[in-house]
Design a protein around this motif. Sequence first.
Motif, short mmCIF file in Angstrom:
data_model
loop_
_atom_site.label_atom_id
_atom_site.label_comp_id
_atom_site.label_asym_id
_atom_site.label_seq_id
_atom_site.Cartn_x
_atom_site.Cartn_y
_atom_site.Cartn_z
N GLN A 1 -3.30 5.39 2.88
CA GLN A 1 -3.52 6.77 3.30
C GLN A 1 -2.61 7.14 4.47
O GLN A 1 -2.10 8.26 4.54
CB GLN A 1 -5.00 6.93 3.71
CG GLN A 1 -5.44 8.36 3.95
CD GLN A 1 -6.94 8.46 4.07
OE1 GLN A 1 -7.70 7.77 3.40
NE2 GLN A 1 -7.40 9.33 4.96
N TYR B 10 -10.22 8.99 6.85
CA TYR B 10 -10.51 7.85 5.97
C TYR B 10 -12.01 7.56 5.95
O TYR B 10 -12.60 7.30 4.90
CB TYR B 10 -9.73 6.64 6.46
CG TYR B 10 -10.03 5.35 5.75
CD1 TYR B 10 -9.46 5.06 4.52
CD2 TYR B 10 -10.89 4.40 6.31
CE1 TYR B 10 -9.72 3.85 3.86
CE2 TYR B 10 -11.16 3.20 5.67
CZ TYR B 10 -10.57 2.94 4.45
OH TYR B 10 -10.85 1.75 3.82
N PRO C 277 0.82 -1.22 0.00
CA PRO C 277 0.00 0.00 0.00
C PRO C 277 0.86 1.26 0.00
O PRO C 277 1.72 1.45 0.85
CB PRO C 277 -0.81 -0.12 1.29
CG PRO C 277 -0.80 -1.57 1.62
CD PRO C 277 0.51 -2.10 1.13
N SER D 85 -5.04 9.23 -6.05
CA SER D 85 -6.33 8.76 -6.54
C SER D 85 -6.17 7.74 -7.67
O SER D 85 -6.86 6.72 -7.71
CB SER D 85 -7.17 9.95 -7.01
OG SER D 85 -8.43 9.53 -7.51
N SER E 113 -4.98 4.50 -6.19
CA SER E 113 -6.05 3.89 -5.39
C SER E 113 -7.07 3.21 -6.29
O SER E 113 -7.49 2.07 -6.03
CB SER E 113 -6.74 4.97 -4.53
OG SER E 113 -5.84 5.57 -3.64
N HIS E 114 -7.48 3.88 -7.35
CA HIS E 114 -8.45 3.29 -8.27
C HIS E 114 -7.83 2.13 -9.05
O HIS E 114 -8.53 1.15 -9.35
CB HIS E 114 -8.99 4.36 -9.22
CG HIS E 114 -10.00 5.26 -8.60
ND1 HIS E 114 -9.66 6.33 -7.82
CD2 HIS E 114 -11.37 5.23 -8.63
CE1 HIS E 114 -10.74 6.94 -7.40
NE2 HIS E 114 -11.80 6.29 -7.87
N TYR F 50 -6.17 -2.11 2.81
CA TYR F 50 -5.14 -1.57 1.92
C TYR F 50 -5.26 -0.05 1.81
O TYR F 50 -4.27 0.68 1.95
CB TYR F 50 -5.28 -2.22 0.54
CG TYR F 50 -4.29 -1.73 -0.50
CD1 TYR F 50 -3.16 -2.47 -0.82
CD2 TYR F 50 -4.51 -0.54 -1.19
CE1 TYR F 50 -2.27 -2.03 -1.78
CE2 TYR F 50 -3.62 -0.09 -2.16
CZ TYR F 50 -2.50 -0.83 -2.44
OH TYR F 50 -1.62 -0.40 -3.40
N LEU F 51 -6.47 0.44 1.54
CA LEU F 51 -6.66 1.88 1.34
C LEU F 51 -6.35 2.66 2.62
O LEU F 51 -5.82 3.78 2.55
CB LEU F 51 -8.10 2.15 0.89
CG LEU F 51 -8.46 1.57 -0.49
CD1 LEU F 51 -9.94 1.80 -0.79
CD2 LEU F 51 -7.60 2.17 -1.58
N LEU G 39 -8.17 -0.74 -6.83
CA LEU G 39 -9.57 -1.18 -6.77
C LEU G 39 -9.93 -2.01 -8.00
O LEU G 39 -10.58 -3.06 -7.88
CB LEU G 39 -10.50 0.03 -6.64
CG LEU G 39 -10.49 0.75 -5.30
CD1 LEU G 39 -11.36 2.01 -5.38
CD2 LEU G 39 -11.00 -0.17 -4.19
#
Length: 385
Positions: free
Chosen positions: A345, A360, A67, A291, A294-295, A340-341, A298
């Motif tokens: 962060q 978060y 991460p 971002s 992160s995407h 993970y997210l 995902l």
Amino acid sequence: MKELTIHKGALCANCQTPLEGEYCHHCGQSVHSVLRPVHGLFEEFFETFLHVDGRILHTLPALFLKPGFLTLEYFSGRRVRYIAPFRLMFVLCLLSFFALHLATDVIAHRVQQRHQHAVLVDQGEDFSQAQTAKQVQHQLDRKLAALEATRTIGNTAIASQVDQAEQKLREQANARLIELGAPPSTSTASKPDDDATEQLDTPIKPVHIRWLPDFANQRLTDALDHMKKNGKALAHHGTPAQRQEAWDHLAAGIYGALPGTMLVLVPVFALLLKLFYLFKRRLYMEHLIVSLHSHAFLFLSLLLIVITGLLSTWLKSYAVWAGSIVGWLQAPLILWIPAYLLIMQKRIYRQGWVMTVVKYAFVGWCYFWLLLLFLAVDLILGLAH
């Protein structure tokens, strides 16, 4: 391996700048000519392919298992060995939605097969429960209509089974009618589909907004008309063929709009990060990289979850235990996403755990409702397709 060549004294063919290497430091043009033998083209192709493959091997494991690692590497300037954030996110987006579309088709096909089997087996109420000839006729018409719908969406083998089931139903109904002292039925399959077809084909009132041009009003009218027809067909007010067509339109519209939706959500998510980390004084571009990564994670997780589900379904037809084991892998994949997210962060913005968890939660809450809003818009666009 390329041979070392000294380019000192040579000039760039494009801008006449003295060369210091294989590429012009002024305009970027390569010193190598595009006019070469065919085997040279194959060598360049494989070199490019292996280079990209090497970046994939460096990028995907780090993206999924570490991460925030790729983002911090990007901020540190170590970027050449990894795939660019936008390209990474966009490719994974397309691959994940393609796999999701494939999985949706597989699930729809299995549901259709189960429905056909249920109709052919006919687990409904028996004719012996009917007390009047009218009740027998009503049950027979309903069951014949269901069989006819199965024949419409089935193949040749299904059609043969439908004929046998129809003959059996008529025999059972006539036997019950004789018991009730009524004449045998001569009914064919009921035809509510004709009325449904006429209902779906009824045009809507044209849209007329004064300040809009005629073509815009016509587009709105067409979209509302498609929404009406697709919505009624999906609500079982149309024929099986119309329902299938409406579902195809809905799926095509949604999956066609989803990549564009995610491209909009990426900068929106970066804006949320900018607002919640305003006092960190980071550039918006930094939040945008966060971002994008992160995407990308995902979409990679979604791709793995869908592939795991498809593999589990396929294995269960051969060995149930193997399919179940593979299916259990979906649970840790799903649980890894929020963990993970959160860790990502924490590592990037370097705040305490309490503030990180609070921010978060708020960022996730805002993003969740934005995602629902965009998905609702995609659903409307799919109905209007």
